[in-house]
Design a protein around this motif. Structure first.
Motif, PDB file in Angstrom:
ATOM      1  N   UNK B   7      59.734  33.444   9.149  1.00 52.61           N
ATOM      2  CA  UNK B   7      61.092  32.988   9.459  1.00 52.61           C
ATOM      3  C   UNK B   7      61.050  31.869  10.501  1.00 52.61           C
ATOM      4  N   UNK B  10      59.814  28.697   8.745  1.00 52.14           N
ATOM      5  CA  UNK B  10      60.862  28.112   7.909  1.00 52.14           C
ATOM      6  C   UNK B  10      61.787  27.239   8.752  1.00 52.14           C
ATOM      7  N   UNK B  81      76.346  30.323   3.141  1.00 56.41           N
ATOM      8  CA  UNK B  81      77.060  29.518   2.153  1.00 56.41           C
ATOM      9  C   UNK B  81      76.141  29.007   1.046  1.00 56.41           C
ATOM     10  N   UNK B  82      74.911  28.703   1.368  1.00 55.07           N
ATOM     11  CA  UNK B  82      73.990  28.243   0.333  1.00 55.07           C
ATOM     12  C   UNK B  82      73.332  29.410  -0.403  1.00 55.07           C
ATOM     13  N   UNK B  83      73.539  30.605   0.089  1.00 52.24           N
ATOM     14  CA  UNK B  83      73.078  31.784  -0.637  1.00 52.24           C
ATOM     15  C   UNK B  83      71.744  32.352  -0.200  1.00 52.24           C
ATOM     16  N   UNK B  84      71.010  31.621   0.631  1.00 57.01           N
ATOM     17  CA  UNK B  84      69.673  32.086   1.001  1.00 57.01           C
ATOM     18  C   UNK B  84      69.718  33.369   1.837  1.00 57.01           C
ATOM     19  N   UNK B  86      71.179  36.054   1.231  1.00 62.41           N
ATOM     20  CA  UNK B  86      70.978  37.213   0.344  1.00 62.41           C
ATOM     21  C   UNK B  86      69.493  37.517   0.211  1.00 62.41           C
ATOM     22  N   UNK B  87      68.718  36.449   0.018  1.00 66.78           N
ATOM     23  CA  UNK B  87      67.270  36.607  -0.141  1.00 66.78           C
ATOM     24  C   UNK B  87      66.661  37.253   1.103  1.00 66.78           C
ATOM     25  N   UNK B  89      68.292  39.134   3.323  1.00 72.41           N
ATOM     26  CA  UNK B  89      68.831  40.476   3.571  1.00 72.41           C
ATOM     27  C   UNK B  89      68.276  41.545   2.634  1.00 72.41           C
ATOM     28  N   UNK B  90      67.887  41.172   1.402  1.00 71.62           N
ATOM     29  CA  UNK B  90      67.313  42.208   0.528  1.00 71.62           C
ATOM     30  C   UNK B  90      65.817  42.401   0.762  1.00 71.62           C
ATOM     31  N   UNK B  91      65.230  41.584   1.621  1.00 75.12           N
ATOM     32  CA  UNK B  91      63.795  41.716   1.865  1.00 75.12           C
ATOM     33  C   UNK B  91      63.515  42.991   2.665  1.00 75.12           C
ATOM     34  N   UNK B 162      81.981  27.509   9.042  1.00 78.15           N
ATOM     35  CA  UNK B 162      81.520  26.628  10.115  1.00 78.15           C
ATOM     36  C   UNK B 162      82.616  26.331  11.130  1.00 78.15           C
ATOM     37  N   UNK B 247      77.404  42.366   5.303  1.00 75.34           N
ATOM     38  CA  UNK B 247      77.538  42.646   3.872  1.00 75.34           C
ATOM     39  C   UNK B 247      77.906  41.355   3.174  1.00 75.34           C
ATOM     40  N   UNK B 248      77.405  41.197   1.965  1.00 75.00           N
ATOM     41  CA  UNK B 248      77.688  39.945   1.266  1.00 75.00           C
ATOM     42  C   UNK B 248      78.447  40.188  -0.032  1.00 75.00           C
TER      43      UNK B 248
END
Ligand SMILES: Nc1ncnc2c1ncn2[C@@H]1O[C@H](COP(=O)(O)OP(=O)(O)OP(=O)(O)O)[C@@H](O)[C@H]1O
Ligand SMILES: [Mg+2]
Lengths: 266, 248
Positions: B7, B10, B81-84, B86-87, B89-91, B162, B247-248
């Motif tokens: 992280x 990144x 907003x770009x959706x990342x 989710x990736x 949070x499910x990790x 934002x 939560x998403x």
């Protein structure tokens, strides 16, 4: 406890007063391929989000591999891979980095990881673009990368929420062949949604139909067709839900999605 | 551990790939350094307070760290907003690791900005007593960066858009900066203001850096260190909790 790998009991999700998923129960056996079908706004994505720890159920329970998704989040997260309905890649990273970071987050060892990334990127035909930033990819390329990513850590359960959206027919075929093969070879359980009836018909061993947050039918494609006295599965779906599976009119859910999409392109 | 590392990596990569962000966020600190440094310098010196640039630089460095650190929280909102998000949070990684990884990532970026401002301040005539002093100042810079990145990230984890974040930041940043002793000595302030400065965490970062660089400290270096560390840990814990509730 039992041999279902997905076990859903009395699952309900309310958004304020609106009941998006209404007391549904079902089970999926290890190695099964299940299509979860329903019109726009039926509650498919909401259900999948509860199954994958992104949303906490209002009531009811979900067990994956016999672990409760609310009380044993980290354990359950290890068991599945997922392709989300909406985009979920990091556009500012390269394709390879997206997969590499995923592999590290899931604790896949380096030598296994790098081999696996190469294998999957070759399968989705992105290996020659591995060092390109994802923001330079087309929608279909991004989708393929997400599918590869979902499989990287060898999940026991693979959730796919409209995975073939934006893919051309040939790529869709190619992808489903791979997934079915994987299911046969490694006994991965597949749980997917789609608005293409032929995918459900061809790929799924069992179909669960949801509408207005309620499960209204379940059975093999053949059973559903026979039960409703239909000629085709498409007709059966229409009889169950009163909707064609691919609703051409713009539903509120689609409009909402389009709006969110606009945001994203800023 | 590897989740924290990845992280961090990144965020660093994303930062290094956006050069406009690097340059853009240097404008304000440099403006403050030049305008205030040369504007107030002579008066400050006449009043017998010593060299103003020496006094001001830790404050300006703290300012650039504060801005960068707090604003790095906005990356959570982008990810949402770009959706990342989710990736992430499910990790299968603990929310604490996610919070720490993001914080260390944002803090590293803030430290890079702070380091660049330090470098620029050399051009304006700033000189640390020794390399050791400079290294010591980095300890306080790091703590300040961690504290405010964690704060920005914790706040952003509760927000969807934002505009809301920007609003809260505008509301927070100016008081934090102006009431921290970054620009003027705290000792000569009236009692009420002195109290306000004492409850502002940035004051301890500024004070620590200034003390480490051979200036006069108001609270004492060990107090600075303790306050910054404890607050950073508390905010990290709160942030981890807030992350577990997303939560998403
Ligand atoms: N966060 C939310 N807040 C309020 N309502 C929501 C939220 N998420 C979903 N809904 C509503 O819940 C219902 C079910 O949505 P869901 O996304 O699960 O549908 P879906 O079956 O996946 O539809 P589609 O085929 O369009 O993807 C919809 O009416 C939707 O508007
Ligand atoms: Mg959906």
């Amino acid at each position: 406890m039992n041999n279902s790998i997905i076990d859903v009991k009395h699952l309900t999700k309310k958004f304020k007063d609106f009941v998006a998923v209404n007391d549904i129960s079902f089970a999926v056996t290890k190695g099964e391929i299940v299509a979860f079908l329903g019109p726009n706004g039926a509650g498919k994505t909401t259900t999948i989000k509860m199954l994958t720890t992104l949303l906490v159920p209002t009531s009811g329970s979900v067990r994956l591999s016999n672990s409760d998704v609310v009380s044993h989040q980290e354990e359950t997260r290890r068991t599945f891979g997922i392709v989300f309905q909406d985009p979920s890649l990091d556009d500012e990273l390269t394709a390879w980095e997206n997969l590499e970071y995923h592999g590290v987050l899931y604790g896949v060892e380096k030598n296994i990881r790098h081999g696996r990334i190469e294998e999957l990127m070759k399968f989705v035909e992105l290996w020659d673009r591995k060092n390109a930033l994802v923001k330079t990819f087309s929608g279909g390329m991004k989708r393929r990368l997400e599918i590869a990513r979902g499989l990287l850590h060898h999940p026991k359960i693979f959730f796919l929420d409209e995975p073939t959206i934006g893919l051309d027919p040939q790529t869709r075929n190619h992808m489903w062949n791979y997934v079915v093969n994987l299911n046969k070879k490694e006994n991965i359980t597949i749980f997917f949604t789609t608005h293409y009836i032929e995918e459900a018909e061809k790929v799924a061993q069992r179909i669960i139909v949801i509408d207005h947050g309620k499960i209204i039918a379940t059975g093999t494609p053949k059973e559903l067709t026979i039960k409703t006295n239909s000629k085709t599965l498409e007709e059966a779906f229409l009889k169950y839900t009163g909707h064609a599976i691919r609703d051409e009119s713009v539903s509120s859910a689609d409009a909402m999605r389009a709006r969110r999409g606009m945001w994203r392109h800023h | 551990m590897s989740a924290i590392y990845i992280l961090w990596l990144r965020q660093l990569k994303r930062y290094l790939r956006s050069r406009s962000r690097i340059i853009g966020s240097l404008g304000q600190p440099v403006l403050f350094l030049v305008a205030l440094g040369f504007g107030f310098g002579p008066t400050f010196q006449k009043a017998g307070q010593g060299n103003y640039i020496q006094f001001l630089v830790p404050g300006i460095v703290a300012m650039s760290v504060l801005f960068t650190a707090l604003f790095s929280g906005i990356e959570i909102i982008w990810d949402r907003q770009f959706g990342f998000l989710k990736e992430i949070l499910v990790a299968p990684v603990s929310r604490m690791e996610i919070m720490i990884g993001r914080t260390i990532g944002g803090a590293t970026v803030a430290m890079i900005q702070g380091t660049i401002v330090f470098a620029i301040s050399f051009l304006a005539g700033f000189r640390p007593p020794s390399a050791g002093n400079l290294a010591f100042a980095f300890v306080f810079m790091f703590l300040t960066a961690v504290l405010f990145t964690a704060l920005g990230t914790a706040i952003a984890s509760k927000l969807e858009d934002m505009q809301g974040f920007q609003l809260i930041m505008n509301f927070l940043i100016m008081p934090l900066f102006f009431l921290s002793g970054a620009l003027f000595p705290v000792d000569s302030l009236p009692g009420v203001l002195k109290m306000v400065v004492a409850i502002n965490p940035l004051s301890y970062g500024v004070d620590g850096m200034r003390g480490a660089l051979g200036g006069i400290t108001h609270f004492g270096l060990s107090t600075d260190f303790a306050v910054l560390s404890i607050m950073a840990v508390v905010i990290l814990a709160v942030g981890s909790y807030l992350f577990s509730k997303i939560q998403l």
